[in-house]
Scaffold this motif. Sequence first.
Motif, PDB file in Angstrom:
ATOM      1  N   CYS A 156     -51.844  70.678  54.454  1.00  0.00           N
ATOM      2  CA  CYS A 156     -52.206  69.879  55.631  1.00  0.00           C
ATOM      3  C   CYS A 156     -50.990  69.711  56.564  1.00  0.00           C
ATOM      4  O   CYS A 156     -49.880  69.498  56.087  1.00  0.00           O
ATOM      5  CB  CYS A 156     -52.723  68.513  55.177  1.00  0.00           C
TER       6      CYS A 156
ATOM      7  N   CYS B  95     -49.452  64.351  57.571  1.00  0.00           N
ATOM      8  CA  CYS B  95     -48.441  63.398  57.099  1.00  0.00           C
ATOM      9  C   CYS B  95     -47.626  63.917  55.919  1.00  0.00           C
ATOM     10  O   CYS B  95     -47.900  64.970  55.363  1.00  0.00           O
ATOM     11  CB  CYS B  95     -49.084  62.059  56.769  1.00  0.00           C
TER      12      CYS B  95
ATOM     13  N   VAL C 296     -47.557  63.161  52.899  1.00  0.00           N
ATOM     14  CA  VAL C 296     -48.153  63.276  51.556  1.00  0.00           C
ATOM     15  C   VAL C 296     -48.206  64.757  51.169  1.00  0.00           C
ATOM     16  O   VAL C 296     -47.976  65.115  50.018  1.00  0.00           O
ATOM     17  CB  VAL C 296     -49.573  62.652  51.512  1.00  0.00           C
ATOM     18  N   GLY C 297     -48.485  65.624  52.155  1.00  0.00           N
ATOM     19  CA  GLY C 297     -48.446  67.067  51.897  1.00  0.00           C
ATOM     20  C   GLY C 297     -49.587  67.567  51.043  1.00  0.00           C
ATOM     21  O   GLY C 297     -49.389  68.277  50.043  1.00  0.00           O
ATOM     22  N   CYS C 298     -50.820  67.237  51.434  1.00  0.00           N
ATOM     23  CA  CYS C 298     -51.980  67.614  50.621  1.00  0.00           C
ATOM     24  C   CYS C 298     -52.263  69.118  50.691  1.00  0.00           C
ATOM     25  O   CYS C 298     -52.185  69.731  51.754  1.00  0.00           O
ATOM     26  CB  CYS C 298     -53.226  66.868  51.117  1.00  0.00           C
TER      27      CYS C 298
ATOM     28  N   LEU D 107     -58.811  64.611  50.384  1.00  0.00           N
ATOM     29  CA  LEU D 107     -58.292  64.713  51.749  1.00  0.00           C
ATOM     30  C   LEU D 107     -58.667  63.427  52.470  1.00  0.00           C
ATOM     31  O   LEU D 107     -59.688  62.819  52.159  1.00  0.00           O
ATOM     32  CB  LEU D 107     -58.906  65.886  52.520  1.00  0.00           C
ATOM     33  N   CYS D 108     -57.891  63.037  53.470  1.00  0.00           N
ATOM     34  CA  CYS D 108     -58.279  61.874  54.269  1.00  0.00           C
ATOM     35  C   CYS D 108     -59.095  62.341  55.473  1.00  0.00           C
ATOM     36  O   CYS D 108     -59.390  63.527  55.623  1.00  0.00           O
ATOM     37  CB  CYS D 108     -57.033  61.099  54.702  1.00  0.00           C
TER      38      CYS D 108
ATOM     39  N   LYS E  23     -58.283  62.700  58.561  1.00  0.00           N
ATOM     40  CA  LYS E  23     -57.600  63.670  59.437  1.00  0.00           C
ATOM     41  C   LYS E  23     -57.621  65.063  58.807  1.00  0.00           C
ATOM     42  O   LYS E  23     -57.948  66.046  59.472  1.00  0.00           O
ATOM     43  CB  LYS E  23     -56.150  63.230  59.691  1.00  0.00           C
ATOM     44  N   GLY E  24     -57.279  65.129  57.536  1.00  0.00           N
ATOM     45  CA  GLY E  24     -57.293  66.426  56.859  1.00  0.00           C
ATOM     46  C   GLY E  24     -58.684  67.028  56.829  1.00  0.00           C
ATOM     47  O   GLY E  24     -58.873  68.229  57.065  1.00  0.00           O
TER      48      GLY E  24
ATOM     49  N   HIS F 139     -50.667  57.115  54.979  1.00  0.00           N
ATOM     50  CA  HIS F 139     -50.557  58.075  53.879  1.00  0.00           C
ATOM     51  C   HIS F 139     -51.811  57.914  53.011  1.00  0.00           C
ATOM     52  O   HIS F 139     -51.734  57.528  51.838  1.00  0.00           O
ATOM     53  CB  HIS F 139     -49.286  57.816  53.058  1.00  0.00           C
ATOM     54  N   PRO F 140     -52.981  58.193  53.594  1.00  0.00           N
ATOM     55  CA  PRO F 140     -54.232  57.760  52.965  1.00  0.00           C
ATOM     56  C   PRO F 140     -54.491  58.317  51.573  1.00  0.00           C
ATOM     57  O   PRO F 140     -55.031  57.611  50.719  1.00  0.00           O
ATOM     58  CB  PRO F 140     -55.312  58.262  53.943  1.00  0.00           C
ATOM     59  N   VAL F 141     -54.102  59.545  51.321  1.00  0.00           N
ATOM     60  CA  VAL F 141     -54.406  60.095  49.995  1.00  0.00           C
ATOM     61  C   VAL F 141     -53.523  59.457  48.928  1.00  0.00           C
ATOM     62  O   VAL F 141     -53.977  59.187  47.800  1.00  0.00           O
ATOM     63  CB  VAL F 141     -54.301  61.637  50.017  1.00  0.00           C
TER      64      VAL F 141
HETATM   65  S1  SF4 Z   1     -53.079  62.158  53.430  1.00  0.00           S
HETATM   66 FE1  SF4 Z   1     -54.409  63.032  55.027  1.00  0.00          FE
HETATM   67  S2  SF4 Z   1     -53.025  63.483  56.734  1.00  0.00           S
HETATM   68 FE2  SF4 Z   1     -51.747  63.186  54.929  1.00  0.00          FE
HETATM   69  S3  SF4 Z   1     -51.435  65.244  54.131  1.00  0.00           S
HETATM   70 FE3  SF4 Z   1     -53.216  64.358  53.055  1.00  0.00          FE
HETATM   71  S4  SF4 Z   1     -55.019  65.019  54.194  1.00  0.00           S
HETATM   72 FE4  SF4 Z   1     -53.216  65.354  55.500  1.00  0.00          FE
END
Ligand code: SF4
Length: 890
Positions: A13, A16, A18-20, A47-48, A50-51, A176-178
């Motif tokens: 992603c 942010c 977190v780097g998902c 994923l949040c 945004k992702g 940093h939702p995830v």
């Molecule tokens: S928490 Fe959301 S914005 Fe951040 S890397 Fe994961 S999916 Fe992307």
Amino acid sequence: MEETVPTITKTTCPYCGVGCGILATVGADGTLAVRGDPDHPANFGRLCSKGSALAETVDLEGRLLFPEIDGRRAGWDEALDRVAETFSRTIAEHGPDSVAFYVSGQLLNEDYYVVNKLMKGFIGTANIDTNSRLCMASSVAGHRRAFGSDTVPGSYRDLELADLVVLVGSNLAWCHPVLYQRLAAAKAERPEMKVIVVDPRRTMTADIADQHLAIAPDGDVALFNGLLAHLAEAGELDENYIAEHTTGFAEALAAAWRLDMDGIAAETGLDRASIAEFYRLFAATEKVVTVYSQGVNQSSVGTDKVSAIINCHLATGRIGRPGMGPFSVTGQPNAMGGREVGGLANMLAAHMDIDNAADRERMQRFWRAPVITSAPGLKAVDMFRAVADGRIKALWIMATNPVDSMPDGDMVETAIRACPFVVVSDVVGETDTVRHAHVKLPAAAWGEKDGTVTNSERRMSRQRPFLPRPGEAKPDWWIVTEVARRMGFAEAFPYASPAEIFAEHAALSAFENHGTRDFDIGAHAGIDAAGFDALAPFQWPARAGETPADDIRFFAEGGFFTPDRKARLVPVTTTAPARTSEGFPLVLNTGRVRDQWHTMTRTGKSQRLSQHLAEPFVEIHPTDAATYGIADADLVRVTSARGAIVVRALLTSRQREGSIFVPMHWTDQFAADGRVDRLVPPIIDSTSGQPALKHVAVRIARFTAAAYGFAVLTGKPKRIAADYWAIARCEGGWRVELAFANAVADWPAVADAILPGVPDADTLSFQDAVAARRRFARFVGERLIGALYLAAEPVAVPRDWAVEQLSQAHADQRARLAVLAGRPGKGGEDKGAIVCSCFGVGVRQIAGAVVAGCHTVEAVGDALLAGTNCGSCRAEIRSIIHAHRLQAAE
Ligand code: SF4
């Protein structure tokens, strides 16, 4: 017929820190679908919002597709020659310190590596800084002075293993939702786990907290100094760890004694009982992780806040063991990578020290560089001051939008506009920064880029391309390499692929390292194209010859990267000076919202993400709002000593009295006057150079409008002649909020300027002269192409209903008149503000479900689907349930 198998690409992603991990699937018809990578150790499939919406943001609308010079299309050769020649000539005439690069945490490691190499080793100045200076520079400075290195000691797993997680200045749920989801899931599994949120605002993150400490702005040093003193008094120190692995404890403790409990209460604005409860819990719990983010970093005393937090962990030996440690989470996708390659003006690559002569010599030898920078360069705020006063004569901005993100935004814009030579490489053709470039270079975007990024837990992951590069867009590493070659450095920039750059980056990290530097990815020094292609996410260090491991931690047994291998406890006593005054009595805090990213160049393309909060707004406590005569949804002028903006009022008791909050995302591309950076003075932390973006003295006043408007349009409006406007994507087009300071004489002219001009369109209009209401609805055949509602008071048309009309057929006159009337017919439902972006569920629908008996997030999900996809809205659903149940109980 032969079936084409969709291609699935493992990538990362771009938002942010977190780097998902993401699985991107391009279907046979070219459509893109994204989902979380179940195998990625950062997100395990989550994923949040945004992702999840990434597929909606890869269209080519607004893309910069060809190089431009002075507003005309140019070929790559001409553009690259112009950049190289102008930089070379400027350096020859005025010296290397007359040029600067301002780069970005959006760059990949390979882009970042070559641009830093060019500046520090070949041009010979350290005038390269990055927007990460605005994000985590204070954490870097705090780490380096405590550990001797910029090391994040722990892993995400520690948040799940801890018995107490303290979140300081971090709205993890939205930023940093995830990671927040991982924490929330761990707490749901182990309800005895405690979460404490330290934040002036009661953010959505606080909804899982056992305690919320609504601390006064910048009260953190006092709070954590008091904690250190309490730990000493309570006999909860780890004397062995202190003796064996640290120095400076006595001095740090002496500084911590500066305040007694009354003093701490005064500086933090917290009551003594709450402070005592926090201290008691921290002292009694061994497995503690303290997570901190922009609320700590974006302060004039940010580095000292970081030190105050780290001191408590060092003094208790709670560091580097499972479930323990201080944990800085970075905002940007590759802020951590930027630190590794030396993208900041005060660092060398591979965590070497610019102030260390041996490191400089090593660096120069490895690069076979003709020069090496001899001193730190200009940090972001100072860099733009130098642009303003003419010291910087050639500036290259990459993948960032400083006009909208730097403090003193108007000064920054004026400086860029006046700079003799400005190059911008970007993916977007029109931003508030790009518009001032002499040379525009089209860069490859997410989905087209190839390289690596590093997340907040030191995990490197591949970003892999799965879309063709459009037009003449090129990767950033290629652009920089071509300019370097044209400046005469071809031999040192031989790269034909990002894999070659990554291999050099890895080799440098291991070069004469011998365990003396934390950053070492020497295991990948010999990587070839196939190996790079297959590279799986890994955490550093990854030293050559060592078995790869996961959840690697630092410092449980000391081994810091200082000359004596001991950590430094740093005595800190600083407090941020009070900034409010009679003229500016309120404290402005700035930050992010859940569904937008930075300056909205990508997330602003998604109608789904734009539903959540469609206008720039200011959160105000109801008591303050009453003081200033402001009602919910009024327009408000927010004024600081630097400038003024106009935004929508959002009254909430989540806001601390005396403080207000305005998000950072809105730019001149999306609103008339919503750029919050123009309010922020360039006050910085003297150690880290990070600006104090969260503590600005302001005043507020109701913006009195003579008329208000709301429009839905199929096309983006070209010109909006209103004193206030804000546009947002919606299904089928755009929605627009408007306000006019003075009475408008010619409403049809206003309507004509805003509504799409299409030949043969049929326009209906309505006028109520007594109530001063005007409405216009324009149709082409059955299709509504625009509706505009105007009134002397805020327009009451249900927004989501109006948006739906853009996608519906309006065959008969009755349906058209209903659109003109701005009222849902029978059975039409006003959802209210959208809470769940994934399924378009509004606040009124959720409230209805609560009234009907859904008293848990899961029950609301069962009834409405809300919160059952990415989960980013679950905290808001929980708060709606809570509010309605409270109301019912009253
Ligand atoms: S928490 Fe959301 S914005 Fe951040 S890397 Fe994961 S999916 Fe992307």
